[in-house]
Design an enzyme around this catalytic site. Structure first.
Site, PDB file in Angstrom:
ATOM      1  N   ASN A 287     104.366  60.127 107.349  1.00 18.30           N
ATOM      2  CA  ASN A 287     103.697  60.715 108.515  1.00 18.30           C
ATOM      3  C   ASN A 287     102.284  60.148 108.552  1.00 18.30           C
ATOM      4  O   ASN A 287     101.423  60.545 107.758  1.00 18.30           O
ATOM      5  CB  ASN A 287     103.655  62.240 108.378  1.00 18.30           C
ATOM      6  CG  ASN A 287     102.844  62.887 109.501  1.00 18.30           C
ATOM      7  OD1 ASN A 287     102.473  62.232 110.475  1.00 18.30           O
ATOM      8  ND2 ASN A 287     102.572  64.174 109.356  1.00 18.30           N
ATOM      9  N   TRP A 288     102.049  59.225 109.455  1.00 19.08           N
ATOM     10  CA  TRP A 288     100.766  58.538 109.494  1.00 19.08           C
ATOM     11  C   TRP A 288      99.656  59.401 110.066  1.00 19.08           C
ATOM     12  O   TRP A 288      98.475  59.069 109.972  1.00 19.08           O
ATOM     13  CB  TRP A 288     100.866  57.247 110.305  1.00 19.08           C
ATOM     14  CG  TRP A 288     101.703  56.195 109.691  1.00 19.08           C
ATOM     15  CD1 TRP A 288     102.469  56.291 108.554  1.00 19.08           C
ATOM     16  CD2 TRP A 288     101.900  54.848 110.191  1.00 19.08           C
ATOM     17  NE1 TRP A 288     103.111  55.097 108.303  1.00 19.08           N
ATOM     18  CE2 TRP A 288     102.791  54.201 109.303  1.00 19.08           C
ATOM     19  CE3 TRP A 288     101.422  54.155 111.293  1.00 19.08           C
ATOM     20  CZ2 TRP A 288     103.197  52.885 109.485  1.00 19.08           C
ATOM     21  CZ3 TRP A 288     101.815  52.831 111.492  1.00 19.08           C
ATOM     22  CH2 TRP A 288     102.694  52.209 110.595  1.00 19.08           C
ATOM     23  N   LYS A 289     100.024  60.503 110.703  1.00 13.50           N
ATOM     24  CA  LYS A 289      99.059  61.398 111.336  1.00 13.50           C
ATOM     25  C   LYS A 289      98.166  60.591 112.295  1.00 13.50           C
ATOM     26  O   LYS A 289      98.632  59.587 112.873  1.00 13.50           O
ATOM     27  CB  LYS A 289      98.269  62.157 110.267  1.00 13.50           C
ATOM     28  CG  LYS A 289      99.209  62.926 109.315  1.00 13.50           C
ATOM     29  CD  LYS A 289      98.515  63.856 108.366  1.00 13.50           C
ATOM     30  CE  LYS A 289      99.517  64.553 107.474  1.00 13.50           C
ATOM     31  NZ  LYS A 289      98.876  65.486 106.523  1.00 13.50           N
TER      32      LYS A 289
ATOM     33  N   HIS B 125     104.718  70.635 112.337  1.00 17.25           N
ATOM     34  CA  HIS B 125     103.856  70.335 111.174  1.00 17.25           C
ATOM     35  C   HIS B 125     102.753  71.388 111.098  1.00 17.25           C
ATOM     36  O   HIS B 125     102.253  71.885 112.114  1.00 17.25           O
ATOM     37  CB  HIS B 125     103.265  68.933 111.301  1.00 17.25           C
ATOM     38  CG  HIS B 125     102.611  68.464 110.049  1.00 17.25           C
ATOM     39  ND1 HIS B 125     101.355  68.870 109.667  1.00 17.25           N
ATOM     40  CD2 HIS B 125     103.052  67.645 109.074  1.00 17.25           C
ATOM     41  CE1 HIS B 125     101.053  68.312 108.500  1.00 17.25           C
ATOM     42  NE2 HIS B 125     102.059  67.561 108.126  1.00 17.25           N
TER      43      HIS B 125
ATOM     44  N   GLU C 166      99.741  71.185 110.570  1.00 16.28           N
ATOM     45  CA  GLU C 166      98.512  70.848 111.285  1.00 16.28           C
ATOM     46  C   GLU C 166      98.646  71.150 112.781  1.00 16.28           C
ATOM     47  O   GLU C 166      97.672  71.517 113.439  1.00 16.28           O
ATOM     48  CB  GLU C 166      98.166  69.376 111.038  1.00 16.28           C
ATOM     49  CG  GLU C 166      97.674  69.150 109.616  1.00 16.28           C
ATOM     50  CD  GLU C 166      97.932  67.754 109.074  1.00 16.28           C
ATOM     51  OE1 GLU C 166      97.689  67.530 107.879  1.00 16.28           O
ATOM     52  OE2 GLU C 166      98.415  66.889 109.843  1.00 16.28           O
TER      53      GLU C 166
ATOM     54  N   GLU D 227     106.472  71.989 103.163  1.00 23.08           N
ATOM     55  CA  GLU D 227     105.139  71.474 102.891  1.00 23.08           C
ATOM     56  C   GLU D 227     104.180  72.642 102.657  1.00 23.08           C
ATOM     57  O   GLU D 227     103.657  73.233 103.616  1.00 23.08           O
ATOM     58  CB  GLU D 227     104.628  70.655 104.089  1.00 23.08           C
ATOM     59  CG  GLU D 227     105.463  69.428 104.387  1.00 23.08           C
ATOM     60  CD  GLU D 227     104.672  68.407 105.177  1.00 23.08           C
ATOM     61  OE1 GLU D 227     103.986  68.784 106.147  1.00 23.08           O
ATOM     62  OE2 GLU D 227     104.702  67.236 104.812  1.00 23.08           O
TER      63      GLU D 227
ATOM     64  N   GLY E  76      97.172  66.960 101.633  1.00 21.66           N
ATOM     65  CA  GLY E  76      95.899  66.260 101.671  1.00 21.66           C
ATOM     66  C   GLY E  76      94.919  66.665 100.610  1.00 21.66           C
ATOM     67  O   GLY E  76      93.759  66.250 100.621  1.00 21.66           O
TER      68      GLY E  76
ATOM     69  N   SER F 138     100.906  65.890  99.090  1.00 22.07           N
ATOM     70  CA  SER F 138     100.322  65.028  98.045  1.00 22.07           C
ATOM     71  C   SER F 138     101.368  64.308  97.200  1.00 22.07           C
ATOM     72  O   SER F 138     101.218  64.172  95.975  1.00 22.07           O
ATOM     73  CB  SER F 138      99.364  65.844  97.164  1.00 22.07           C
ATOM     74  OG  SER F 138      98.289  66.344  97.935  1.00 22.07           O
TER      75      SER F 138
ATOM     76  N   GLY G 123      99.097  60.795 103.314  1.00 21.97           N
ATOM     77  CA  GLY G 123      98.121  59.784 102.928  1.00 21.97           C
ATOM     78  C   GLY G 123      98.703  58.561 102.241  1.00 21.97           C
ATOM     79  O   GLY G 123      98.347  57.414 102.544  1.00 21.97           O
TER      80      GLY G 123
HETATM   81  O1  LIG Z   1     103.267  65.179 106.679  1.00 23.41           O
HETATM   82  C1  LIG Z   1     102.803  64.937 105.555  1.00 23.41           C
HETATM   83  C2  LIG Z   1     102.199  66.043 104.802  1.00 23.41           C
HETATM   84  O2  LIG Z   1     101.274  66.693 105.597  1.00 23.41           O
HETATM   85  C3  LIG Z   1     101.647  65.631 103.456  1.00 23.41           C
HETATM   86  O3  LIG Z   1     100.452  64.908 103.611  1.00 23.41           O
HETATM   87  P1  LIG Z   1      99.793  64.323 102.239  1.00 23.41           P
HETATM   88  O4  LIG Z   1     100.871  63.462 101.580  1.00 23.41           O
HETATM   89  O5  LIG Z   1      98.602  63.518 102.703  1.00 23.41           O
HETATM   90  O6  LIG Z   1      99.437  65.511 101.375  1.00 23.41           O
END
Ligand SMILES: O=C[C@H](O)COP(=O)(O)O
Length: 249
Positions: free
Chosen positions: A9-11, A94, A96, A166, A172, A212, A234
């Site tokens: 997930n590149w966000k 998600h 977020e 998650e 993060g 993470s 990330g």
């Molecule tokens: O979609 C991915 C998750 O929000 C995990 O993000 P992260 O690997 O940066 O903790």
């Protein structure tokens, strides 16, 4: 036997040009024989990533969608628009989006039903906050999220839906849930699906852990009985993603 699925997930990262550079760096190093691999760029980079991955087995997904076909929803994107751009998967709910954009259990359910109807593979996110974990109500929270997400979803469609557990406190932060914590909650997710449907559906549905995930913890996580994959944030934006999807090698 469920095929593992690992999604990046590149966000809100990578312009289309940066996305091309990242994909060119990753694509030839990723082995998709044993793992279903998906990358989820921003919508503006979708067509670029789809083009760059032509001929590969790496799938492309979106990070969100609206449940309506069209209308006065400023800034939103429909499932048809995602399909037209080449997306085959879509992340729904998600944390977020739940936190910053008022995503609710009801909108998650609306989006899941629409994603299924349009033939997208849904990745539905659930997970508790730090306060809920400290109050030891994570099982109640996650179970309720799963029940609400799958409302009016048929068993055959639930079998093809991915659930991503998650824990918000691990996203993060570098503070990954222990494998035991992740396995416990993913087990509850599977038990909930079995109660909603049947044992076959529960065994066919795939459950990811996210929060993470990195090259040093992926092997242990993927060794857990009820963890079928990972939703990676990330670490999916760099070469580490290769080590994660090629876990165990
Ligand atoms: O979609 C991915 C998750 O929000 C995990 O993000 P992260 O690997 O940066 O903790």
């Amino acid at each position: 036997m469920r095929k593992p699925i690992i999604a990046g997930n590149w966000k809100m990262n990578k312009t289309a040009e940066e996305a091309k550079t990242l994909i060119d760096m990753l694509k030839d190093k990723i082995n998709t024989d044993k793992v279903e691999v998906v990358v989820c760029p921003t919508f503006t980079s979708l067509t670029t990533v789809v083009k760059e991955l032509e001929g590969s087995n790496i799938g492309v997904g979106a990070q969100n969608m609206h449940w309506a076909d069209c209308g006065a929803y400023t800034g939103e994107i429909s499932a048809q628009m995602l399909l037209e751009a080449g997306a085959k998967y879509v992340i729904i709910g998600h944390s977020e989006r739940r936190e910053y954009f008022n995503e609710t259990d009801e909108t998650v359910n609306n989006k899941l039903i629409k994603a299924i109807a349009e033939g997208l593979v849904p990745i539905v996110c659930v997970g508790e906050s730090l306060e809920q974990r400290e109050a030891d109500i994570q099982e109640k929270v996650v179970t309720e999220q799963v029940v609400a997400a799958f409302k009016n979803v048929e068993a055959k469609d639930a079998q093809n839906t991915v659930v991503a557990y998650e824990p918000i406190w691990a996203i993060g932060t570098g503070k990954t849930a222990t494998s035991q914590q992740a396995e416990e909650v993913c087990g509850w997710v599977r038990e909930t699906i079995e109660k909603l449907y049947d044992a076959e559906t529960a065994q066919k549905a795939r459950i990811q852990y996210g929060g993470s995930v990195n090259a040093s913890n992926v092997d242990e996580l993927m060794g857990m009985e009820n963890i079928d994959g990972a939703l990676v944030g990330g670490a999916s934006l760099k070469e580490d993603f290769v080590s994660i999807v090629n876990f165990g090698s």
